[in-house]
Design an enzyme around this catalytic site. Structure first.
Site, PDB file in Angstrom:
ATOM      1  N   GLN A 131      -4.779  21.454  59.230  1.00 26.31           N
ATOM      2  CA  GLN A 131      -5.326  20.154  58.863  1.00 26.31           C
ATOM      3  C   GLN A 131      -6.745  20.216  58.343  1.00 26.31           C
ATOM      4  OE1 GLN A 131      -6.704  18.066  62.835  1.00 26.31           O
ATOM      5  NE2 GLN A 131      -4.702  18.975  63.146  1.00 26.31           N
ATOM      6  N   ARG A 180      -2.769  16.693  56.656  1.00 29.48           N
ATOM      7  CA  ARG A 180      -2.087  17.883  57.156  1.00 29.48           C
ATOM      8  C   ARG A 180      -1.723  18.821  56.019  1.00 29.48           C
ATOM      9  NH1 ARG A 180      -0.352  13.731  60.169  1.00 29.48           N
ATOM     10  NH2 ARG A 180      -1.114  13.790  62.315  1.00 29.48           N
ATOM     11  N   HIS A 206     -10.178  17.211  57.421  1.00 29.69           N
ATOM     12  CA  HIS A 206     -10.643  15.830  57.551  1.00 29.69           C
ATOM     13  C   HIS A 206     -11.536  15.482  56.364  1.00 29.69           C
ATOM     14  CE1 HIS A 206      -9.002  16.331  61.498  1.00 29.69           C
ATOM     15  NE2 HIS A 206      -9.826  17.325  61.749  1.00 29.69           N
ATOM     16  N   HIS A 252      -8.241  23.918  58.986  1.00 28.94           N
ATOM     17  CA  HIS A 252      -8.278  24.575  60.295  1.00 28.94           C
ATOM     18  C   HIS A 252      -7.046  24.251  61.118  1.00 28.94           C
ATOM     19  CE1 HIS A 252     -10.067  20.565  60.827  1.00 28.94           C
ATOM     20  NE2 HIS A 252      -9.586  20.580  62.060  1.00 28.94           N
TER      21      HIS A 252
HETATM   22 ZN   LIG Z   1      -9.398  18.805  63.208  1.00 26.77          ZN
END
Ligand SMILES: [Zn+2]
Length: 413
Positions: free
Chosen positions: A97, A288, A99, A269
């Site tokens: 994933q 994802r 962000h 990560h």
């Molecule tokens: Zn994360």
């Protein structure tokens, strides 16, 4: 100041023992427990144990944002607790994933609102408008994959696996640096090729890579043994998943208790195994990239990913030590995290533990026990117990009679 009871999240990758044992409940738990949320996220707020019974921390904050957060935090962040604390227990790997940055989160949230995708929909990427920088501190040995490794080192790894099917991809990564291709360009080209590859191609390539990893591990346990083992483990769970290939491109990180990594926007990560304390901006925005049965939005992931290579050393959060307090250095405004280690000369007498501003604090005892004195009251925290200290109830003083570790999360301004 009140005792704070976290909200337990059950996900398949969680542990039936770690969080139950940590919080003093029967082991094994009925379901795999993945995360203990200590915060005021609307999705699952923690609970204050008040004299009148339990109250949601979110409700208590909502009744008096400025008093609970303090003037500084309230002026900067408005009506929200800007950080979320989690105890995370991974028995199995999480999904790959990344962000978004703040700009990406605002743009993505507004776009999905316009398209009418419900916030609760499983295909929704952006559930709020916040970025989600995160700090992960190992509480027990912790294994992770994070950030793209410098290309030259990844080429060494791919060559060491000696899989002829990988040759064209090595070329993609190493394509003439003299021709002006940066590491990031090569990594973007290779990752994009793999993540968009047709399934029949993946069904050939992933098993070939796993076979290469088996051969590599059976000859001499070389310098890439940890990377090869991880790829095998991921391939067993997700055969034919492009995320298994992507894992070859990421730094393999092993943290000892107390060590930490900081993940900024766009860092690809996954956490593989271990128990840790995670502190992040109060957001649920996740893109994802595989290793999951859940929704993977490849174009959106590619928009968000940062392909600039990094090293394990660069991911590790530096620390600043101030007496018994070790402060993890991060650029995040939303949170600051430190660990107070009370032992030796610090035992048996009261210690001032001021924060460097008047923001609210979440305390979590991870070893031993400590008596916390705040302005309006006193409480004792044992291992696995936590407390909410509103702005107007600090500064705190601490007293421990046995070796104790206490984490403190507050705002990062
Ligand atoms: Zn994360």
């Amino acid at each position: 100041m009140e005792p704070l009871r976290g909200a337990i999240r059950t996900y398949a990758w969680g542990s039936r023992t770690a969080i139950a044992e940590f919080t003093g409940r029967p082991v094994p738990a009925a379901h795999p427990e993945a995360e203990l949320w200590l915060g005021a996220h609307p999705g699952d707020p923690a609970w204050l144990e008040t004299a009148d019974g339990e109250a949601s921390l979110l409700d208590v904050l909502t009744a008096d944002w400025e008093g609970q957060l303090g003037a500084v935090a309230h002026a900067r962040f408005g009506d929200r607790l800007p950080f979320l604390v989690k105890v995370l227990a991974a028995d199995e790997p999480l999904s790959l994933q990344a962000h978004p940055s703040t700009m990406q989160a605002i743009e993505g949230y507004e776009r999905e609102e316009r398209l009418g995708v419900p916030v609760s929909s499983p295909i929704r990427n952006y559930r709020d408008t916040s970025h989600k920088p995160e700090l992960l501190v190992a509480l027990q040995p912790f294994e992770a994959l994070a950030g793209f490794r410098p290309a030259a080192r990844t080429i060494e790894l791919l060559r060491a696996l000696a899989v002829s099917d990988l040759d064209p991809f090595i070329d993609l990564l190493g394509a003439c640096p003299d021709g002006g291709q940066s590491d990031a360009d090569g990594l973007r080209a290779l990752f994009t090729t793999w993540i968009t590859a047709p399934q029949p191609d993946l069904d050939v390539l992933v098993p070939a890579v796993l076979e290469g990893a088996i051969q590599y591990l059976s000859s001499e346990a070389g310098e890439f043994a940890a990377e090869a083992k991880t790829v095998l483990e991921l391939g067993e769970r997700y055969p034919g998943d492009a995320g298994v290939l992507a894992a070859l491109l990421l730094n393999r990180v092993s943290l000892a208790p107390g060590e930490a990594i900081f993940l900024s926007a766009g860092n690809l990560h996954t956490y593989l195994h271990g128990v840790g304390l995670e502190v992040m901006a109060n957001s649920d925005n996740v893109l994802r990239g595989g290793l999951t049965p859940k929704h993977v939005d490849v174009p959106e992931l590619l928009r968000v990913l940062d392909f600039t290579p990094t090293t394990e050393e660069a991911l590790r959060a530096a620390v600043h030590t101030d007496g018994p307090e070790v402060v993890y250095q991060t650029p995040a405004e939303e949170f600051a995290v430190s660990r107070l280690t009370l032992d030796g000369a610090y035992l048996g007498h009261e210690l001032d533990a001021p924060a460097h501003h008047d923001g609210p604090q979440i305390l979590l005892c991870t070893e031993g026990s400590v008596t916390v004195h705040a302005k309006t009251g006193t409480l004792t925290l044992h291992r696995g117990e936590s407390a909410w200290v509103p702005s107007d109830d600090g500064p705190i003083r601490l007293l421990a009679q046995q070796p104790t570790a206490l984490f403190r999360a507050t705002i990062g301004l």
